[in-house]
Design an enzyme around this catalytic site. Structure first.
Site, PDB file in Angstrom:
ATOM      1  N   SER A 265       6.592   1.007  -0.315  1.00 54.66           N
ATOM      2  CA  SER A 265       7.015  -0.392  -0.352  1.00 54.66           C
ATOM      3  C   SER A 265       7.908  -0.674  -1.568  1.00 54.66           C
ATOM      4  O   SER A 265       7.950   0.118  -2.525  1.00 54.66           O
ATOM      5  CB  SER A 265       5.746  -1.261  -0.426  1.00 54.66           C
ATOM      6  N   GLY A 266       8.598  -1.771  -1.518  1.00 58.33           N
ATOM      7  CA  GLY A 266       9.258  -2.353  -2.682  1.00 58.33           C
ATOM      8  C   GLY A 266      10.122  -1.390  -3.490  1.00 58.33           C
ATOM      9  O   GLY A 266      10.985  -0.677  -2.953  1.00 58.33           O
TER      10      GLY A 266
ATOM     11  N   ASP B 244       1.301   7.295  -1.837  1.00 57.88           N
ATOM     12  CA  ASP B 244       0.908   5.888  -1.709  1.00 57.88           C
ATOM     13  C   ASP B 244      -0.408   5.809  -0.944  1.00 57.88           C
ATOM     14  O   ASP B 244      -0.731   6.701  -0.156  1.00 57.88           O
ATOM     15  CB  ASP B 244       2.001   5.100  -0.958  1.00 57.88           C
TER      16      ASP B 244
ATOM     17  N   ASP C 270      -4.702   8.045  -3.238  1.00 59.16           N
ATOM     18  CA  ASP C 270      -4.921   7.050  -4.280  1.00 59.16           C
ATOM     19  C   ASP C 270      -4.569   7.707  -5.619  1.00 59.16           C
ATOM     20  O   ASP C 270      -5.176   8.728  -5.984  1.00 59.16           O
ATOM     21  CB  ASP C 270      -6.407   6.643  -4.236  1.00 59.16           C
ATOM     22  N   VAL C 271      -3.603   7.159  -6.332  1.00 62.33           N
ATOM     23  CA  VAL C 271      -3.164   7.816  -7.577  1.00 62.33           C
ATOM     24  C   VAL C 271      -4.268   7.867  -8.640  1.00 62.33           C
ATOM     25  O   VAL C 271      -4.182   8.648  -9.586  1.00 62.33           O
ATOM     26  CB  VAL C 271      -1.899   7.165  -8.196  1.00 62.33           C
TER      27      VAL C 271
ATOM     28  N   TYR D 296      -3.642  -7.481 -15.123  1.00 56.80           N
ATOM     29  CA  TYR D 296      -2.308  -6.941 -14.799  1.00 56.80           C
ATOM     30  C   TYR D 296      -1.456  -6.781 -16.061  1.00 56.80           C
ATOM     31  O   TYR D 296      -0.894  -5.718 -16.330  1.00 56.80           O
ATOM     32  CB  TYR D 296      -1.615  -7.860 -13.787  1.00 56.80           C
TER      33      TYR D 296
ATOM     34  N   ILE E 292      11.065  -9.615  -8.909  1.00 55.12           N
ATOM     35  CA  ILE E 292      11.839  -8.893  -7.894  1.00 55.12           C
ATOM     36  C   ILE E 292      11.322  -9.291  -6.509  1.00 55.12           C
ATOM     37  O   ILE E 292      10.100  -9.358  -6.310  1.00 55.12           O
ATOM     38  CB  ILE E 292      11.671  -7.362  -8.083  1.00 55.12           C
TER      39      ILE E 292
ATOM     40  N   PRO F  46       7.310  -7.407  -1.407  1.00 55.59           N
ATOM     41  CA  PRO F  46       6.259  -8.055  -0.604  1.00 55.59           C
ATOM     42  C   PRO F  46       5.267  -8.893  -1.424  1.00 55.59           C
ATOM     43  O   PRO F  46       4.807  -9.937  -0.953  1.00 55.59           O
ATOM     44  CB  PRO F  46       5.565  -6.874   0.082  1.00 55.59           C
TER      45      PRO F  46
HETATM   46  N1  LIG Z   1       7.928  -7.177  -7.673  1.00 52.31           N
HETATM   47  C1  LIG Z   1       8.034  -7.666  -8.892  1.00 52.31           C
HETATM   48  O1  LIG Z   1       8.415  -8.821  -9.101  1.00 52.31           O
HETATM   49  C2  LIG Z   1       7.683  -6.795 -10.070  1.00 52.31           C
HETATM   50  C3  LIG Z   1       7.914  -7.331 -11.342  1.00 52.31           C
HETATM   51  C4  LIG Z   1       7.619  -6.553 -12.456  1.00 52.31           C
HETATM   52  C5  LIG Z   1       7.112  -5.292 -12.292  1.00 52.31           C
HETATM   53  N2  LIG Z   1       6.883  -4.811 -11.042  1.00 52.31           N
HETATM   54  C6  LIG Z   1       6.328  -3.467 -10.953  1.00 52.31           C
HETATM   55  O2  LIG Z   1       7.098  -2.666 -10.085  1.00 52.31           O
HETATM   56  C7  LIG Z   1       6.274  -1.658  -9.507  1.00 52.31           C
HETATM   57  C8  LIG Z   1       6.443  -1.677  -8.010  1.00 52.31           C
HETATM   58  O3  LIG Z   1       6.081  -2.970  -7.552  1.00 52.31           O
HETATM   59  P1  LIG Z   1       6.562  -3.554  -6.147  1.00 52.31           P
HETATM   60  O4  LIG Z   1       6.843  -4.991  -6.365  1.00 52.31           O
HETATM   61  O5  LIG Z   1       7.578  -2.670  -5.561  1.00 52.31           O
HETATM   62  O6  LIG Z   1       5.181  -3.476  -5.370  1.00 52.31           O
HETATM   63  P2  LIG Z   1       4.817  -3.142  -3.851  1.00 52.31           P
HETATM   64  O7  LIG Z   1       3.545  -3.864  -3.569  1.00 52.31           O
HETATM   65  O8  LIG Z   1       5.981  -3.401  -2.955  1.00 52.31           O
HETATM   66  O9  LIG Z   1       4.541  -1.574  -3.929  1.00 52.31           O
HETATM   67  C9  LIG Z   1       3.463  -1.078  -4.624  1.00 52.31           C
HETATM   68  C10 LIG Z   1       2.909   0.088  -3.841  1.00 52.31           C
HETATM   69  O10 LIG Z   1       1.809   0.669  -4.589  1.00 52.31           O
HETATM   70  C11 LIG Z   1       0.872   1.126  -3.641  1.00 52.31           C
HETATM   71  N3  LIG Z   1      -0.433   1.319  -4.261  1.00 52.31           N
HETATM   72  C12 LIG Z   1      -1.299   0.375  -4.686  1.00 52.31           C
HETATM   73  N4  LIG Z   1      -2.401   0.948  -5.198  1.00 52.31           N
HETATM   74  C13 LIG Z   1      -2.230   2.292  -5.077  1.00 52.31           C
HETATM   75  C14 LIG Z   1      -3.026   3.421  -5.415  1.00 52.31           C
HETATM   76  N5  LIG Z   1      -4.218   3.260  -5.973  1.00 52.31           N
HETATM   77  N6  LIG Z   1      -2.556   4.659  -5.145  1.00 52.31           N
HETATM   78  C15 LIG Z   1      -1.341   4.814  -4.548  1.00 52.31           C
HETATM   79  N7  LIG Z   1      -0.545   3.775  -4.222  1.00 52.31           N
HETATM   80  C16 LIG Z   1      -0.984   2.540  -4.479  1.00 52.31           C
HETATM   81  C17 LIG Z   1       0.858   0.041  -2.576  1.00 52.31           C
HETATM   82  O11 LIG Z   1       0.287   0.508  -1.356  1.00 52.31           O
HETATM   83  C18 LIG Z   1       2.330  -0.299  -2.468  1.00 52.31           C
HETATM   84  O12 LIG Z   1       2.970   0.436  -1.449  1.00 52.31           O
HETATM   85  C19 LIG Z   1       4.859  -1.976  -9.980  1.00 52.31           C
HETATM   86  O13 LIG Z   1       4.533  -1.174 -11.083  1.00 52.31           O
HETATM   87  C20 LIG Z   1       4.932  -3.431 -10.387  1.00 52.31           C
HETATM   88  O14 LIG Z   1       3.966  -3.763 -11.368  1.00 52.31           O
HETATM   89  C21 LIG Z   1       7.162  -5.520  -9.938  1.00 52.31           C
END
Ligand SMILES: NC(=O)c1ccc[n+]([C@@H]2O[C@H](COP(=O)([O-])OP(=O)(O)OC[C@H]3O[C@@H](n4cnc5c(N)ncnc54)[C@H](O)[C@@H]3O)[C@@H](O)[C@H]2O)c1
Length: 263
Positions: free
Chosen positions: A15-16, A36, A59-60, A146, A179, A182
């Site tokens: 994702s993302g 993931d 799970d990481v 967080y 960003i 989802p």
């Molecule tokens: N989206 C934002 O606005 C934003 C802002 C600042 C930082 N971030 C950071 O960017 C990174 C990516 O975020 P995103 O917005 O793309 O999120 P996302 O939810 O789209 O993707 C995160 C992914 O992590 C996976 N995940 C969760 N727990 C897990 C585990 N235990 N083992 C393996 N996979 C696991 C989820 O299934 C998901 O696919 C993260 O570190 C987030 O903190 C995001």
């Protein structure tokens, strides 16, 4: 940049930002191993990228599973840690909450880098990019969990950069602003038009970022163009962290979509 034959390990690739990074890597010819929890999301990334992408559902925070998946690879040139538990708890946090969020967001990164270390060292140009957040640097309501893990990721990155420098592995961290992924879409109830003008104003560029804009910065940090950069934090935040408490001042104009299209 031709990265044919290179291998990247990307967590959160379902994702993302993780999925966007996997797509960018694959576009440069790299083979990508995506880790993931979300098997269905991994399948979607697999479908988008094709044979260059290998999905591994795990799970990481499970060190043994990570060692089995990553330790068994033939080659690793880059590791990108995007997997996250977004748990936001404050005064109501429980012991279980802390255990879970620290295990996934902080220890998960340690697990993946530990497992990948021998192969990253063998590559002679290994690169690791961790993903923190502007939340590493700012207090936000009811976010002991967080935000604390994001601060820890910045510090962990510096410690990793020092220890792995002898193996010519560079370790950096990107800190995104808001960003449109989802998680943010969920907070907006899917209504980007309504919420982007509100949340966009937290950023000098007056809009939310795109996952691919963060992926672009990650790809740069993994590339030879960043060959003298290690232990560094790169905000990819549209100016969020640089802005003072006056915010945008009197200028209430909203560039939004137009600014994105101009890129
Ligand atoms: N989206 C934002 O606005 C934003 C802002 C600042 C930082 N971030 C950071 O960017 C990174 C990516 O975020 P995103 O917005 O793309 O999120 P996302 O939810 O789209 O993707 C995160 C992914 O992590 C996976 N995940 C969760 N727990 C897990 C585990 N235990 N083992 C393996 N996979 C696991 C989820 O299934 C998901 O696919 C993260 O570190 C987030 O903190 C995001």
């Amino acid at each position: 940049m031709d990265w044919t034959d290179r291998v990247g390990v990307v967590t959160g690739a379902a994702s993302g930002i993780g999925a966007a990074t996997a797509r960018r890597f694959a576009a440069r010819g790299m083979r990508v191993v995506g880790l993931d929890l979300d098997a269905a999301g991994l399948a979607a990334t697999h479908e988008a990228i094709g044979a260059a992408f290998t999905p591994v559902a795990l799970d990481v925070s499970d060190g043994a599973a990570v060692r089995a998946a990553v330790g068994g690879l033939a080659r690793i040139d880059a590791v990108v840690n995007c997997a996250v538990n977004f748990l936001a708890k404050g005064i109501d946090v429980t012991q279980d909450d802390w255990d879970r969020v620290l295990r996934v967001n902080v220890q998960g990164i340690s697990n993946v880098v530990q497992a990948a270390h021998p192969l990253l060292a063998a590559s002679g140009h290994g690169a690791v990019v961790n993903v923190a957040s502007v939340s590493a640097h700012a207090a936000q309501p009811s976010r002991w969990t967080y935000n604390t893990t994001k601060g820890a990721i910045v510090t962990l990155t510096k410690c990793m950069a020092l220890d792995l420098s002898a193996d010519r592995i560079r370790v950096n961290v990107v800190s995104p602003g808001w960003i449109w992924t989802p998680e943010v879409a969920k907070a907006a109830g899917g209504d980007r038009e309504k919420w982007e003008p509100v949340w966009g104003r937290f950023h000098m560029l007056r809009r939310l970022g795109e996952a691919d804009e963060v992926a672009a910065a990650i790809t740069f940090l993994c590339s030879a163009d960043a060959s003298f950069i290690t232990g560094a934090e790169l905000p990819v935040d549209g100016g969020y962290l640089a802005m003072g408490p006056e915010g945008l001042g009197d200028d209430s104009s909203f560039a939004g979509t137009d600014a994105r299209e101009e890129r």
